[in-house]
Design an enzyme around this catalytic site. Structure first.
Site, short mmCIF file in Angstrom:
data_model
loop_
_atom_site.label_atom_id
_atom_site.label_comp_id
_atom_site.label_asym_id
_atom_site.label_seq_id
_atom_site.Cartn_x
_atom_site.Cartn_y
_atom_site.Cartn_z
N HIS A 119 0.80 -1.24 0.00
CA HIS A 119 0.00 0.00 0.00
C HIS A 119 0.83 1.28 0.00
O HIS A 119 0.49 2.27 0.65
CB HIS A 119 -0.95 0.01 1.19
CG HIS A 119 -2.08 -0.98 1.07
ND1 HIS A 119 -2.62 -1.37 -0.13
CD2 HIS A 119 -2.77 -1.67 2.04
CE1 HIS A 119 -3.60 -2.23 0.08
NE2 HIS A 119 -3.71 -2.45 1.38
N HIS A 127 -9.83 2.25 0.33
CA HIS A 127 -9.69 1.16 1.30
C HIS A 127 -10.70 1.25 2.45
O HIS A 127 -10.35 0.99 3.60
CB HIS A 127 -8.26 1.15 1.85
CG HIS A 127 -7.79 -0.20 2.30
ND1 HIS A 127 -8.18 -0.76 3.49
CD2 HIS A 127 -6.97 -1.10 1.72
CE1 HIS A 127 -7.60 -1.94 3.63
NE2 HIS A 127 -6.86 -2.18 2.56
N GLU A 140 -11.77 -3.53 -2.90
CA GLU A 140 -10.80 -2.58 -3.41
C GLU A 140 -10.63 -2.71 -4.92
O GLU A 140 -10.07 -3.69 -5.41
CB GLU A 140 -9.45 -2.80 -2.71
CG GLU A 140 -9.54 -2.81 -1.19
CD GLU A 140 -8.34 -3.50 -0.55
OE1 GLU A 140 -7.20 -3.20 -0.96
OE2 GLU A 140 -8.56 -4.35 0.34
#
Length: 390
Positions: free
Chosen positions: A141, A213, A355
């Site tokens: 991420h 997210h 996502e």
């Protein structure tokens, strides 16, 4: 920045209201259409900078609360079948929670590259790049301080329920090459659609794969489980992974696996069979299409939802539309009872993430859809969350 076609329509819808409206936001950005965007303090960062919380609302009473810290969705308040409005995303009461150790990317914009990059390494145009391995042994991420931990510039709309966040990521930040200018516009429509319009440009080749997210529980944030939610995913295939959750490079059928959500199934129906696997539940990328769609509202909606999530008890449902080739399903396996908004506890598997993104580790997987952005190109992504109640 130009608005999406849907935002343009919203501007026309509220144009008549602007002439008679003289309200001014607390940030001094000028008149707002019947106070469609409100702002208030959300706490200070350690360096003294002030974070802001912005409230987008429509005439139906639906609200999206977003902050410039991480371009994050803090709250999404939507009605159930009786009209009762409840917040359906997990989060914190102020920026301190989002800076804290118990924040598991709640509601933020993740990147430069969402999901995992194997061993935090990639080669691009003959150059080797090393990134942080913040999810041993891999990069996750965007790194230790990814886009979800940065303070973005905010530009609320004067004409509709929309706000644009912009961030300039310098060359070398978290190890990525190129100066990247990235933006995301959140728009709330009168049809209870939350539209996320992403754009990015760079002055040097760099991988870019952004995602949203949020952790959803349509019974309400803090409800004890999401395993009773019904889920449909419009995908025949997924990308299997190794023991560190890095794709092997294969794309396989969901047929006969616990990952088959082509027919509506509760999240908890088969999750126990994944308890002893490396993912410890659902944490899988679905190949919803072979490549990205054209980034227009019409194309995205016309292709149909990539996933539908429903809470039978409240009647709330979420239809998810996207132009991206991938969809990561994550069942909140590492939620561990941390306290969120209002001190409410978030137990394990009490929320689900859906996502929309490119495939994980695509920079190292030449067979996967491209995630490299080059100078002169514009990264585009459009995701629509359509909320319903019946």
């Amino acid at each position: 920045m130009s608005t999406t076609l849907y935002q343009a329509a919203a501007c026309l819808l509220f144009a008549a209201l602007l002439a008679s409206c003289s309200a001014t936001s607390s940030t001094g950005v000028g008149p707002l259409a019947v106070q469609r965007v409100l702002a208030k303090d959300f706490g200070r960062l350690a360096d003294g900078r002030q974070a802001q919380l912005y409230v987008l609302r429509n005439a139906r009473g639906t609200e999206a609360h977003v902050t410039d810290f991480g371009a994050t969705l803090v709250s999404m308040r939507v009605p159930d079948r009786t009209g009762s409005v409840t917040d359906v995303v997990l989060g914190f009461d102020d920026v301190g929670g989002y800076k804290g150790d118990t924040n598991q990317y709640f509601g933020c914009t993740t990147g430069r590259v969402a999901n995992r990059i194997a061993l935090g390494r990639f080669e691009l145009d003959g150059e080797q790049y090393e990134l942080a391995t913040n999810n041993e042994p891999n990069h996750l991420h965007g790194g230790v301080i990814g886009l979800g931990q940065r303070l973005w510039a905010a530009a609320p709309s004067n004409a509709s329920s929309a706000i644009t966040f912009t961030y300039q990521s310098p060359d070398g930040e978290e190890g990525y090459p190129g100066n990247l200018r990235v933006s995301i516009t959140y728009s709330l429509t009168e049809n209870d659609e939350l539209i996320l319009d992403y754009r990015a440009e760079t002055d040097a080749a760099t991988p870019v794969n952004l995602t949203h997210h949020s952790y959803f529980n349509l019974a309400g944030a803090g409800a004890p489980t999401v395993l009773d939610h019904e889920l449909t995913i419009k995908a025949d295939r997924f990308t299997p992974t190794d023991d560190t959750l890095i794709p092997t490079g294969a794309v396989e059928s969901v047929e006969g696996t616990p990952l088959d959500f082509r027919k509506t199934t509760t999240i908890g129906a088969r999750i126990a069979s994944l308890d002893d696997t490396p993912s410890t539940g659902y944490d899988h990328n679905y190949a919803v299409r072979d490549k990205a769609l054209a980034t227009t509202f019409e194309a995205v909606i016309g292709a149909g939802p990539v996933a539908v999530l429903k809470d039978p008890a409240s009647g709330r449902s979420l239809e998810l539309y996207s132009d991206q080739p991938g969809l990561q399903l994550y069942s909140g396996n590492f939620l561990d009872g941390q306290a969120g908004k209002g001190g409410v506890v978030y137990p394990r598997r009490s929320a689900v993430c859906l996502e929309t993104q490119g495939f994980p580790d695509a920079i190292n997987q030449p067979r996967f859809p491209n995630t490299i952005l080059r100078p002169g190109e514009t990264y585009r992504q459009l995701t629509v969350h359509r909320f319903r109640a019946d």
